[in-house]
Design a protein around this motif. Structure first.
Motif, PDB file in Angstrom:
ATOM      1  N   CYS A  89       1.530 -28.706 -36.266  1.00  0.00           N
ATOM      2  CA  CYS A  89       2.629 -28.393 -35.347  1.00  0.00           C
ATOM      3  C   CYS A  89       3.482 -27.274 -35.920  1.00  0.00           C
ATOM      4  N   PRO A 107      -0.217 -27.385 -29.462  1.00  0.00           N
ATOM      5  CA  PRO A 107       0.733 -27.762 -30.514  1.00  0.00           C
ATOM      6  C   PRO A 107       2.158 -27.815 -29.974  1.00  0.00           C
ATOM      7  N   GLN A 145      -0.004 -34.155 -29.359  1.00  0.00           N
ATOM      8  CA  GLN A 145      -0.651 -32.849 -29.235  1.00  0.00           C
ATOM      9  C   GLN A 145      -2.026 -32.959 -28.582  1.00  0.00           C
TER      10      GLN A 145
END
Length: 308
Positions: free
Chosen positions: A189, A157, A151
């Motif tokens: 996430c 994300p 990320q």
């Protein structure tokens, strides 16, 4: 594991900074993009939903694959789905692979970006499979570190997809739903809920798909996958389901999908069909069936609000 501050997602950037138009994906159904469908897609006017591509198929610099994808991306949103990042693998992430992945994000500005809870590499060998991992505290920390790294590298994300599984590990001490929930909590996430994977795993291991979904962190789901599966027999002659992506979505999976949509709302939904690929109208019909469920949920909710 340190908390990370991620770069703002693409929708917050100014339109002038984007190479392609921004298209919404909320409440839409889409399909896997197959180059052989390009002529049929281009011949139709209006939205065809969104299209998913496997990142590894587009990591070359140019050529016909990119020309085809550019034509599709001009008129539609895409989702970028990785299959070789090996987030669950024991070795460090391949930094060159990460760079190539980020270059695709910069080039095509996908609406959704996702990867698998799996491992698929060993040293310098890339395996053509998504392999399971034990659900332990050590594995959890390792996967979270890899997701943080990914990320940070791509500046946004990701959505993490739940696996289809055919074996279980004796050392697993955390349920799959708790494992996924904790990953999302630690890394920030989102989740990609593959309902066919849930059905396949539930059938193979003898647990309830409905109970799994009731314990899944549905509030974190940003995309849903639906696909077909194949029936085989294991060494003992027992039924074994394979997440084959080579046919239409099964009725039982459609039923689970309606339950999830009724609970969560119209989450963007992707039909995966990656082998024995049919003509475009057949694949499109699967997406339209998902779209009808999404639209019906919106209509029912609007009616409920009007009556209330």
């Amino acid at each position: 594991m340190a908390n990370v501050t991620l770069k703002a997602n693409l929708p917050s950037e100014t339109e002038s900074s984007l190479r392609f138009p921004t298209y919404p994906v909320a409440g839409q159904a889409g399909t896997s993009f197959k180059p052989e469908h390009l002529a049929a897609i281009s011949a139709l006017s209006g939205s065809q939903g969104f299209f998913e591509i496997h990142a590894e198929n587009y990591m070359g610099a140019g050529g016909p694959p990119h020309r085809a994808l550019e034509r599709v991306r001009r008129d539609h949103p895409i989702s970028l789905h990785g299959v070789c990042m090996s987030l669950g693998g024991p070795q460090p992430l391949d930094k060159d692979h990460l760079k190539r992945f980020k270059s695709l994000i910069d080039r095509y500005e996908p609406a959704l970006v996702s990867e698998h809870l799996a491992w698929s590499t060993h040293v310098d060998t890339y395996l053509n499979d998504l392999l399971p991992l034990p659900y332990t505290p050590a594995t959890l920390a390792h996967v979270c570190d890899h997701i943080d790294e990914m990320q940070n590298a791509i500046g946004r994300p990701i959505l993490l997809e739940n696996p289809s599984t055919y074996v279980l590990f004796a050392e697993s001490s955390i349920s799959e739903t708790d494992f996924i929930r904790e990953i999302s909590k630690r890394t920030g996430c989102g989740l990609l809920l593959d309902i066919n994977n849930v059905f396949v795993s539930a059938s193979n291991h003898g647990f309830s798909a409905l109970e799994y979904l009731s314990d899944f962190p549905l509030a974190k789901v940003g995309e849903i996958h639906l696909a077909g599966h194949a029936e085989q027999e294991d060494d003992e002659g027992e039924l074994l389901l394979i997440d084959s992506h080579d046919g239409p979505v099964a009725d039982a999976v459609w039923q689970l999908y309606e339950i999830v949509i009724n609970s969560c709302g119209p989450i963007p939904t992707l039909i995966e069909w990656d082998s024995n690929i049919p003509d475009w109208p057949v694949l499109r019909a699967e997406a339209l069936a998902a779209q009808a469920i999404l639209d019906r949920h919106v209509s029912d909710r609007e009616t409920s609000h009007a009556l209330g």
